[in-house]
Structure formats: C-alpha cells, structure tokens
Design an enzyme around this catalytic site. Structure first.
Site, PDB file in Angstrom:
ATOM      1  CB  ALA A 135      -8.954   5.632   2.203  1.00 18.09           C
ATOM      2  CG  HIS A 136      -8.640   5.790   5.998  1.00 18.55           C
ATOM      3  ND1 HIS A 136      -7.938   4.537   6.243  1.00 18.55           N
ATOM      4  CD2 HIS A 136      -9.919   5.258   5.837  1.00 18.55           C
ATOM      5  CE1 HIS A 136      -8.924   3.446   6.006  1.00 18.55           C
ATOM      6  NE2 HIS A 136     -10.012   3.989   5.795  1.00 18.55           N
ATOM      7  CG  HIS A 178      -3.819   4.834   2.261  1.00 17.09           C
ATOM      8  ND1 HIS A 178      -5.266   5.206   2.217  1.00 17.09           N
ATOM      9  CD2 HIS A 178      -3.440   4.877   3.296  1.00 17.09           C
ATOM     10  CE1 HIS A 178      -5.451   5.301   3.506  1.00 17.09           C
ATOM     11  NE2 HIS A 178      -4.398   5.021   4.201  1.00 17.09           N
ATOM     12  CE1 TYR A 181      -2.928   9.811   7.846  1.00 16.62           C
ATOM     13  CE2 TYR A 181      -4.369   8.156   7.081  1.00 16.62           C
ATOM     14  CZ  TYR A 181      -3.726   8.647   8.138  1.00 16.62           C
ATOM     15  OH  TYR A 181      -3.731   8.271   9.293  1.00 16.62           O
ATOM     16  CD  GLN A 185      -2.924   1.497   2.277  1.00 22.82           C
ATOM     17  OE1 GLN A 185      -2.406   1.645   3.277  1.00 22.82           O
ATOM     18  NE2 GLN A 185      -4.112   1.441   2.183  1.00 22.82           N
ATOM     19  N   GLY A 219      -9.220  -6.017   9.364  1.00 24.94           N
ATOM     20  CA  GLY A 219      -8.329  -5.310  10.171  1.00 24.94           C
ATOM     21  C   GLY A 219      -8.059  -5.776  11.463  1.00 24.94           C
ATOM     22  NE  ARG A 220     -11.302  -2.352  14.243  1.00 28.19           N
ATOM     23  CZ  ARG A 220     -12.401  -1.789  14.511  1.00 28.19           C
ATOM     24  NH1 ARG A 220     -12.495  -1.110  15.410  1.00 28.19           N
ATOM     25  NH2 ARG A 220     -13.392  -1.551  13.392  1.00 28.19           N
ATOM     26  NE  ARG A 244      -9.228   1.080   2.536  1.00 30.02           N
ATOM     27  CZ  ARG A 244      -9.069   0.481   3.867  1.00 30.02           C
ATOM     28  NH1 ARG A 244      -7.683   0.122   4.504  1.00 30.02           N
ATOM     29  NH2 ARG A 244      -9.936   0.042   4.419  1.00 30.02           N
TER      30      ARG A 244
HETATM   31  C1  LIG Z   1      -4.019  -0.290  13.661  1.00 27.09           C
HETATM   32  C2  LIG Z   1      -4.684  -0.051  12.466  1.00 27.09           C
HETATM   33  C3  LIG Z   1      -3.656   0.508  11.382  1.00 27.09           C
HETATM   34  C4  LIG Z   1      -4.328   1.110  10.256  1.00 27.09           C
HETATM   35  N1  LIG Z   1      -3.458   1.398   9.342  1.00 27.09           N
HETATM   36  C5  LIG Z   1      -4.197   1.652   8.138  1.00 27.09           C
HETATM   37  C6  LIG Z   1      -3.331   2.002   7.013  1.00 27.09           C
HETATM   38  O1  LIG Z   1      -1.939   2.053   7.057  1.00 27.09           O
HETATM   39  N2  LIG Z   1      -3.721   2.056   5.685  1.00 27.09           N
HETATM   40  C7  LIG Z   1      -5.229   2.045   5.636  1.00 27.09           C
HETATM   41  O2  LIG Z   1      -5.782   2.001   4.253  1.00 27.09           O
HETATM   42  N3  LIG Z   1      -6.114   1.642   6.504  1.00 27.09           N
HETATM   43  C8  LIG Z   1      -5.304   1.619   7.681  1.00 27.09           C
HETATM   44  N4  LIG Z   1      -6.140   0.784   8.767  1.00 27.09           N
HETATM   45  C9  LIG Z   1      -7.772   0.603   8.211  1.00 27.09           C
HETATM   46  C10 LIG Z   1      -7.965  -0.916   8.138  1.00 27.09           C
HETATM   47  O3  LIG Z   1      -7.454  -1.021   6.697  1.00 27.09           O
HETATM   48  C11 LIG Z   1      -9.384  -1.208   8.245  1.00 27.09           C
HETATM   49  O4  LIG Z   1      -9.909  -0.599   7.036  1.00 27.09           O
HETATM   50  C12 LIG Z   1      -9.978  -0.917   9.478  1.00 27.09           C
HETATM   51  O5  LIG Z   1      -9.101  -1.414  10.389  1.00 27.09           O
HETATM   52  C13 LIG Z   1     -11.564  -1.483   9.516  1.00 27.09           C
HETATM   53  O6  LIG Z   1     -11.493  -2.727   9.442  1.00 27.09           O
HETATM   54  P1  LIG Z   1     -11.967  -3.666  10.638  1.00 27.09           P
HETATM   55  O7  LIG Z   1     -13.126  -3.229  11.371  1.00 27.09           O
HETATM   56  O8  LIG Z   1     -11.743  -4.795  10.303  1.00 27.09           O
HETATM   57  O9  LIG Z   1     -10.837  -3.419  11.713  1.00 27.09           O
HETATM   58  C14 LIG Z   1      -5.593   0.677  10.118  1.00 27.09           C
HETATM   59  C15 LIG Z   1      -6.424   0.272  10.961  1.00 27.09           C
HETATM   60  C16 LIG Z   1      -5.899  -0.034  12.236  1.00 27.09           C
HETATM   61  C17 LIG Z   1      -6.709  -0.776  13.579  1.00 27.09           C
END
Ligand SMILES: Cc1cc2nc3c(=O)[nH]c(=O)nc-3n(C[C@H](O)[C@H](O)[C@H](O)COP(=O)(O)O)c2cc1C
Length: 384
Positions: free
Chosen positions: A182-183, A180, A185, A101, A337-338, A232
C-alpha cells in the site's frame, strides 16, 4: 434473533481465534535504533496487547535497500530476527497474536538510507514529486531523488528477500506476516499506472502490474503457508504520487488474483487489509483525495464482496464507524492507527465508551523511547 456481531465479538481469522475485532494498525514509529528492535518496542506492543487481540507491527525492512525512514526495524539478518523474538515473546505472554509487516519503500528513499549511498530502487526512474518531502535521519526534510528502475532480471532477487524475511519472521515467533502493498511504496510503485512506466512483463497491463505482488505472495505462501500470510493494498490512496487511473478496477484485479492464489493452494490467506480512500497515509491531513462518500463506500464494498476471505479495513475509523462497519458486514476487522498511538488501552476505552486521549503528531517519528511512544496514559483504575 437479531445479528449481534459487533466490534467486540469474537472472530475466527483462519487458524487464529480473536476475542474482538479492534486491530492495531501497522505504524512506523522510528524507535528501533539502528534497525534493531529493543525494549522500548516490546513495551509499546505489550501496552497495546489484549488477550485474543491482534497486532500488526510497524513496516519492517526486508533488505538493506528497503529503508526510507530513520530507525525502522529490519528482519533480514540474524541480530534483528533474534531481537524481534523478545518483542514477540512479550506480546504472546499477554495473549495477543502478532503479525510482522514486511516493507520495502522502493523509490520513497534517499541515498542517505541506501548501502553505498546508491539511488533507491523502483519500478521506474521517475522520482516522487516535490509535493512530498522525505524525513531524513537528522530530523530535517529533503526532496526525493531519482530512483533506478529494477532490471527485469533483478526482480526475482527482491521477491526472494520477502521470502527470506517471512521465514525470519516465523523464526522470530511471529504468527504471520503482512505484505505491505500500500501507500506508494515499492509494491504500489508496480501496481499503479500513475507510476509504473515499464514496458517489460511487469508493466502496462493490469496482469503485468500485479505480477510483482502476486509473485511475492506465492513465494511467501510457499515458504510459510497461506494461513500465515496477509496482504495490504490501498488502490485509491495517492500518497507519494501513487495514483491510478481506475482504483476500483486495480483493486478488483488484485483481489481476483489473490482469490486465484487461494484456490490454487487450497488455503486462504489470513486476511486482506485495505486502506480507505478517505485517508491520506501518515495522517498528514484528515481527508485524502477528493471523492464522494458514495465512491469510497462503493470501492470498499466491491473489494469486500469480491475477496473470498477475511476483510480488514483501515483509515479514519472512530469507535462508531468501526461498530457500523462490523454491524453492516462491510468488514470483519477494523485496524486503528492514530487512536491506538495515544490510547494504549483503546480496546478497553472503546468497550466502556470512555473518553480518548489526543495524539501528538510531533512525536510520531521521533526517537525518544518513551516520550510520545509509551507514555500515553491508561484509564485510571477508578474507571475500570
Ligand atoms: C505514524 C504513522 C505511521 C504509519 N506507518 C505505517 C506503516 O508502517 N505501514 C502501513 O501499512 N501503514 C502505516 N500507517 C497507516 C496506518 O496503518 C493506518 O492505516 C492509518 O493511520 C489510518 O488509520 P487511522 O485513521 O486509524 O489512523 C501509518 C500511520 C501513521 C499515523
């Protein structure tokens, strides 16, 4: 015959044959000391590998101005690229497919992470509001500083950093890259009208706000081929103030432009990855922006329906919700993720419907190479 497509049925993702649809979501874990992937990362990704499974790495830096967390790996120099090769080789030996990513945090940074202590770059000079705190290298939290807005003529150089990082990723052996977008950034700082206040060709209209993303998608596609490139986005996620006045309209605008790129190059991107509105990035709370379930489902379904290719969803999926999403055709793949942090053998546990281990938020971003990283238990042999 009834449709038996499930989370555990094979899927052909472009040129890649996946044996199931449970994907490791990209997650920043801050274990790559000084930006160099190491044995701990190899161990972490190998633990989560399955034959024919698909993994997405943590956000990986495209340039020295990209970081906003401690000890995030990079892929912009030779040392980082060679170090990733060992991780990728170990994952491939387990039969998994792995994408890198590509990440630039933009204004979600701090002078402490920037070359020469400079202000971070963004689409804007507006800082992330005090509602959000930045994790600093010493483990404390600080406020986000005022960024410097990129001049129009500086943007092609940033696009080029993504292009070079993508080339490096392929040299490191990765099967492809995920951009990436998203989120909150850097890319999202261009996409969202709650942040982007530019008046040049990168601001105001949807066409202009999508321009940066689409330019870098094209640059990366030209460099490594569409079938190795994924994107994403999270149009409805307001992490780091990334608000848009009309998330569905923005999401559709991105999707339509990605469709157009695909038609122009005559080849599909690997997939589009969309984060569910219900999720707040980084798991700080369980639920995100207020919105009814119907609104959320509507946004995801609309993007899914409009995108001409493989659709991956993420955010708050349980085993049951993942099974449902696939069975109903709402997604082709689900990223976790988690649950994958605390269950290295998540795929196996899901298949057996076995109990899951709980994750510990406190160790999400710490630096210990083992604790909270590779020490979560596998199912005992007796259950297998
Ligand atoms: C500790 C942590 C770090 C994350 N880092 C990233 C990241 O580097 N890039 C990204 O696109 N999303 C990141 N996310 C979001 C996850 O990819 C994922 O979409 C999010 O945890 C929701 O899924 P879940 O409910 O299965 O945890 C992160 C989430 C967590 C919990």
């Amino acid at each position: 015959m009834a449709d038996t497509t499930s989370l555990f049925s094979p899927y052909r993702m472009g040129k890649f044959n996946l044996s199931h649809r449970v994907v490791l979501a990209p997650m920043t874990r801050c274990r790559a000391l000084n930006g160099i992937p190491n044995q701990a990362l190899a161990e972490y990704y190998v633990q989560r590998s399955t034959p024919g499974g698909f993994l997405i790495t943590e956000g990986t830096l495209v340039s020295p101005t990209a970081p906003g967390f401690p000890h995030v790996p990079g892929i912009y120099n030779e040392e980082q690229t060679q170090a990733w090769r060992k991780v990728v080789d170990a994952v491939h030996a387990k039969g998994s497919i792995i994408f890198c990513q590509l990440w630039h945090v933009g204004r979600a940074s701090h002078p402490v992470y920037q070359p020469g202590g400079a202000a971070p770059i963004s689409s804007t000079t507006k800082p992330v509001s005090a509602r959000w705190r930045i994790l600093l290298p010493d483990g404390s939290y600080g406020t986000y500083p005022k960024p410097q807005a990129l001049a129009t003529h500086e943007i092609p150089q940033i696009v080029d950093h993504y292009r070079q990082a993508a080339i490096n990723a392929i040299r490191a052996g990765f099967d492809g890259i995920e951009i990436h977008g998203a989120h909150g950034y850097l890319i999202d700082q261009f996409l969202k009208d709650g942040i982007n206040d530019r008046t040049d060709e990168y601001g105001e209209s949807l066409e202009n706000r999508c321009r940066f993303l689409i330019q870098l998608v094209k640059a990366v596609v030209n460099a490594i081929g569409a079938e190795r490139v994924a994107v994403r986005i999270s149009p409805a996620i307001d992490h780091l103030d990334a608000m848009d006045s009309n998330p569905l309209r923005l999401g559709l605008a991105v999707v339509e432009r990605l469709n157009k790129v695909q038609r122009e190059v005559g080849s599909k991107l690997t997939y589009l990855h969309v984060t569910q509105p219900r999720y707040t990035a980084y798991g700080q709370t369980e639920t995100g922006r207020p919105g009814t379930e119907e609104e959320e489902a509507n946004l995801m379904r609309n993007l899914r329906k409009t995108y001409e290719g493989t659709f991956m969803c993420s955010g708050g999926y349980t085993r049951e919700l993942g099974l449902e999403a696939i069975a109903q055709g709402d997604a082709d793949l689900v990223s976790y993720g988690r649950l994958f942090i605390s269950n290295p053998d998540l795929v196996q546990r899901f298949k057996l419907n076995a109990p899951l281990s709980k994750y510990n938020r406190k160790t999400f971003y710490t630096q210990d190479p083992v604790v909270g990283y590779t020490d979560y238990p596998f199912l005992s042999k007796s259950r297998l």
